[in-house]
Design an enzyme around this catalytic site. Structure first.
Site, PDB file in Angstrom:
ATOM      1  N   GLU A  39      52.308 -54.051   4.767  1.00 15.92           N
ATOM      2  CA  GLU A  39      52.541 -53.280   3.540  1.00 15.92           C
ATOM      3  C   GLU A  39      52.329 -54.166   2.320  1.00 15.92           C
ATOM      4  OE1 GLU A  39      56.541 -51.841   3.556  1.00 15.92           O
ATOM      5  OE2 GLU A  39      56.176 -50.395   5.154  1.00 15.92           O
ATOM      6  N   LYS A  53      53.291 -56.099  -0.836  1.00 15.84           N
ATOM      7  CA  LYS A  53      54.558 -56.655  -1.305  1.00 15.84           C
ATOM      8  C   LYS A  53      54.562 -56.582  -2.835  1.00 15.84           C
ATOM      9  CE  LYS A  53      57.624 -60.641  -0.796  1.00 15.84           C
ATOM     10  NZ  LYS A  53      58.202 -60.712  -2.123  1.00 15.84           N
ATOM     11  N   ARG A 105      64.089 -55.300  -6.155  1.00 11.54           N
ATOM     12  CA  ARG A 105      64.434 -54.468  -5.019  1.00 11.54           C
ATOM     13  C   ARG A 105      65.490 -53.452  -5.444  1.00 11.54           C
ATOM     14  NH1 ARG A 105      64.979 -56.667   0.992  1.00 11.54           N
ATOM     15  NH2 ARG A 105      65.387 -54.732   2.071  1.00 11.54           N
ATOM     16  N   ARG A 141      69.306 -56.066  -5.157  1.00 12.91           N
ATOM     17  CA  ARG A 141      69.235 -56.847  -3.916  1.00 12.91           C
ATOM     18  C   ARG A 141      70.581 -57.496  -3.623  1.00 12.91           C
ATOM     19  NH1 ARG A 141      68.578 -61.649  -1.819  1.00 12.91           N
ATOM     20  NH2 ARG A 141      66.813 -62.304  -0.554  1.00 12.91           N
ATOM     21  N   GLU A 144      60.822 -51.015  -4.232  1.00 14.64           N
ATOM     22  CA  GLU A 144      60.713 -52.017  -5.279  1.00 14.64           C
ATOM     23  C   GLU A 144      60.414 -51.286  -6.595  1.00 14.64           C
ATOM     24  OE1 GLU A 144      61.192 -55.123  -4.125  1.00 14.64           O
ATOM     25  OE2 GLU A 144      60.224 -56.487  -5.541  1.00 14.64           O
TER      26      GLU A 144
HETATM   27  N1  ATP Z   1      56.744 -53.276   1.162  1.00 13.90           N
HETATM   28  C1  ATP Z   1      57.818 -54.067   1.088  1.00 13.90           C
HETATM   29  N2  ATP Z   1      58.679 -54.177   2.141  1.00 13.90           N
HETATM   30  C2  ATP Z   1      59.764 -54.976   2.088  1.00 13.90           C
HETATM   31  N3  ATP Z   1      60.081 -55.722   1.015  1.00 13.90           N
HETATM   32  C3  ATP Z   1      59.280 -55.651  -0.067  1.00 13.90           C
HETATM   33  C4  ATP Z   1      58.119 -54.823  -0.075  1.00 13.90           C
HETATM   34  N4  ATP Z   1      57.533 -54.952  -1.296  1.00 13.90           N
HETATM   35  C5  ATP Z   1      58.265 -55.820  -1.995  1.00 13.90           C
HETATM   36  N5  ATP Z   1      59.329 -56.268  -1.275  1.00 13.90           N
HETATM   37  C6  ATP Z   1      60.313 -57.258  -1.733  1.00 13.90           C
HETATM   38  O1  ATP Z   1      60.145 -58.415  -0.953  1.00 13.90           O
HETATM   39  C7  ATP Z   1      61.376 -58.914  -0.505  1.00 13.90           C
HETATM   40  C8  ATP Z   1      61.222 -59.406   0.922  1.00 13.90           C
HETATM   41  O2  ATP Z   1      61.203 -60.779   0.946  1.00 13.90           O
HETATM   42  P1  ATP Z   1      62.540 -61.550   1.249  1.00 13.90           P
HETATM   43  O3  ATP Z   1      63.316 -60.812   2.240  1.00 13.90           O
HETATM   44  O4  ATP Z   1      62.199 -62.920   1.593  1.00 13.90           O
HETATM   45  O5  ATP Z   1      63.291 -61.431  -0.122  1.00 13.90           O
HETATM   46  P2  ATP Z   1      63.489 -62.539  -1.191  1.00 13.90           P
HETATM   47  O6  ATP Z   1      64.315 -63.619  -0.611  1.00 13.90           O
HETATM   48  O7  ATP Z   1      63.981 -61.843  -2.390  1.00 13.90           O
HETATM   49  O8  ATP Z   1      62.047 -63.121  -1.381  1.00 13.90           O
HETATM   50  P3  ATP Z   1      60.987 -62.977  -2.497  1.00 13.90           P
HETATM   51  O9  ATP Z   1      61.393 -63.939  -3.544  1.00 13.90           O
HETATM   52  O10 ATP Z   1      59.746 -63.350  -1.773  1.00 13.90           O
HETATM   53  O11 ATP Z   1      60.967 -61.553  -2.963  1.00 13.90           O
HETATM   54  C9  ATP Z   1      62.317 -57.751  -0.549  1.00 13.90           C
HETATM   55  O12 ATP Z   1      63.617 -58.175  -0.884  1.00 13.90           O
HETATM   56  C10 ATP Z   1      61.742 -56.829  -1.591  1.00 13.90           C
HETATM   57  O13 ATP Z   1      62.380 -57.046  -2.824  1.00 13.90           O
END
Ligand code: ATP
Length: 596
Positions: free
Chosen positions: A256, A258, A263, A278, A308
């Site tokens: 998917e 990103k 979030r 988040r 998001e």
């Molecule tokens: N299609 C998607 N599916 C899941 N998460 C997504 C998607 N698009 C964006 N995101 C974002 O990416 C994050 C997933 O990465 P991770 O779980 O590592 O979070 P993170 O620690 O906040 O990392 P990052 O700083 O990379 O966003 C999710 O918290 C969400 O905010």
């Protein structure tokens, strides 16, 4: 010590005092186990909240609303010491808890009768302090607090003051509490899992504590996902190449986009919509537009979905960098911020809908449900997804995502369930490989434009820019830019460019992108961007770094400088861009890689 479902507050104060002296986590856990076993179940939630210096779980978003001045007034009122004296104590000791304790020790008022403090009384009085509002609220808060200090022993006063100021800082982490609860009321390894699951789906440590103490592990199973109570988000691991991801997951995976925004966990029950971040704060008041989007765009009126929120430029429709969303986190002027930084919602999961808990259903089923309940529109969409088992295909999909302003991909195991609160290998993020700041500006040629919408109707909303390729004497596109222009710039540019309009792409312009209007390459402007990335769309340095990819600027912005002193052949060259890209990578390789 515990009677009638209550506990002397002094017991808690003593435990707090001992906790401050402890240095090992095991000893801390043991102390909690002991406390949890001794305390009556009915008030275990209150103990757990107070121990973390709060009254409710964070998502409730209630604060005591007591400042230092007000607390000092209450201490002075209860102790009979003048306010100056209490302030002096505070200045001298540097800790409001110690000041309250000293004030209590040297209290002037003769107390004939003290009603000993209990945990429940402290808790409910503080609740009243939090709820006091409107005219006279400050005075009522002072009186309520003074009533507690009036009955407090010195040690109790110390911790009371610290709780009120949010300065308890015992460092009791959620996971330590969960460990202690599991041992105190379960005793088995399985207990930890049950306790943790209850916490992950409710985000309410107090509720979990009271339930397990009163009803045991069986009781915890009744804690279910509830609209209005956020669940702890599932998180992703990280790998650096499509091949590694495919090796790890095996077979077909769901990739998917990103999105690079914030979030959002969106809860809807009828007309009521709540948005959680988040970190599970209630951010509903910052996003009235998201509330409206969810209310009108979700076909299920009883649902929890996740996605998001991405800020976009209202005039060009282009995504804005993540930082711009911070403008939405202000207390006042939300309406204005909403106009300047509107948000689109890209949903990627459904946690609950119409009475069904979807967390235990596999990804594919959740995705199908999401497609069913989301009315796709301009402001609400579902994250684009592709099923693939081919690394090259995944790579191309990632470049496409980046091209559209996304960060990369989140690749998901199609058979995986939604594991609340877990960071596991069933979600793996794949970001563009190289990331660094671009500090140099570049000078680029305007080769095309796109019609403006909204406030930009009648002028161009965005421009297609190119770098100069000496070898072929052509102009290769590197980005579309719509940011950084004032209204006046837009009008001036529009008028000035009319003399260069042609009805087809100029033969010296190499572009895969179709502009609404084409120009003779002539006008040069200065641009600053976040970084240089690989791109499947822009033609600059095509194939030079990687077959099938060129270079593009990410998040470009016009600096306000029209380079009338430069002709198109004086613009930044493709060779320079390649150089810049290479030095960027070198910088990355020399700096430690970012953690998650
Ligand atoms: N299609 C998607 N599916 C899941 N998460 C997504 C998607 N698009 C964006 N995101 C974002 O990416 C994050 C997933 O990465 P991770 O779980 O590592 O979070 P993170 O620690 O906040 O990392 P990052 O700083 O990379 O966003 C999710 O918290 C969400 O905010």
């Amino acid at each position: 010590m515990s009677s009638n479902g209550d506990l002397q507050f002094s017991v808690l104060a003593e435990v707090f005092e001992r906790m401050e002296e402890i240095t090992s986590r095991n000893a801390l856990t043991d102390m909690l186990i002991d406390l949890f076993k001794r305390a009556p179940p009915e008030i275990l939630d209150e103990i757990v909240y107070l121990m973390q210096g709060k009254l409710y779980p964070d998502f409730v978003g209630v604060e005591l609303g007591v400042g230092e001045k007000l607390l000092l007034r209450a201490i002075s009122l209860a102790s009979g010491l003048s306010q100056e004296r209490v302030e002096e104590l505070y200045r001298k000791l540097g800790d409001i808890g110690r000041a309250a304790e000293e004030a209590e020790k040297s209290r002037k008022q003769v107390v004939l009768f003290r009603e000993p403090l209990t945990v429940h009384r402290v808790y409910t009085t503080l609740e009243r302090v939090a709820k006091a509002s409107g005219e006279g609220a400050q005075d009522s808060k002072v009186k309520l607090l003074a009533s507690l200090f009036n009955d407090a022993e010195p040690l109790e006063a110390r911790y009371l003051a610290r709780i009120v100021m949010g300065r308890l800082r015992l460092g009791v982490a959620d996971y330590t509490v969960l460990d202690a609860l599991a041992v105190a009321f379960g005793g088995t390894k399985e207990a930890r899992e049950v306790v943790e699951r209850a916490y992950n789906v409710s985000s309410d440590l107090g509720l979990v504590a009271r339930t397990v103490a009163a009803e045991g592990l069986e009781g915890l199973k009744s804690i279910r996902i509830t609209v209005g109570r956020p669940i702890r988000p599932m998180l992703a691991e990280r790998l650096s190449s499509p091949k590694e991801i495919l090796d790890k997951m095996g077979g077909k995976v769901a990739a998917e986009y990103k999105f690079d925004g914030e979030r959002m966990q969106v809860h809807r029950s009828g007309d009521r919509v709540m948005v959680f971040s988040r970190r599970l704060e209630n951010i509903t008041s910052h996003y009235p537009d998201v509330v409206e989007i969810a209310r009108t765009g979700l076909r299920s009126s009883d649902a929890i979905v996740e996605g998001e929120g991405v800020a976009f430029d209202a005039d060009t429709g282009e995504f804005l960098p993540f930082q711009e969303l911070m403008h939405r986190r202000r207390k006042y002027g939300v309406e204005k911020a909403m106009e300047e930084y509107p948000v689109s919602l890209y949903l990627f999961d459904v946690i609950y809908a119409d009475g069904v808990d979807y967390t235990t259903r596999p990804y594919m089923e959740r995705r199908k449900k999401l497609e069913e309940i989301v009315e796709v529109g301009e402001r609400m969409n579902i994250a684009p997804m592709m099923m693939t088992s081919d690394p090259d295909e995944m790579e191309r999909f990632m470049m496409e995502a980046i091209e559209k302003g996304c960060e990369g991909l989140v690749v998901k195991d199609p058979s995986s369930v939604y594991r609340a609160g877990a960071r596991e290998w069933s979600w793996i993020k794949l970001k563009r490989e190289y990331r660094s700041e671009m500090t140099d500006t570049v000078d680029l040629v305007i080769v095309g434009a796109f019609h403006g919408r909204g406030k930009r109707a009648g002028v161009y909303g965005a421009y297609l820019l190119a770098a100069y390729d000496q070898g072929s004497d052509t102009f290769k596109t590197v980005c579309k830019v719509g940011t950084g222009f004032t209204d006046e710039d837009l009008r001036n540019f529009h008028d000035m460019l009319q003399q260069y309009v042609i009805d087809h792409r100029h033969p010296r312009v190499d572009s895969k992108m179709d502009a609404d209007v084409w120009f003779v390459p002539q006008v040069v402007i200065e641009v600053l961007a976040a970084e240089i990335t690989l791109s499947p769309i822009h033609t600059a340095a095509w194939g030079a770094i990687r077959p099938g990819a060129g270079l593009a600027l990410r998040f470009p912005r016009y600096t306000g400088k029209l380079r009338t002193d430069k002709g198109p052949e004086d613009a930044t060259t493709v060779t320079e861009l390649v150089e810049m890209y290479r030095s960027q990578i070198k910088k990355i390789e020399e700096t430690p890689s970012e953690g998650s």
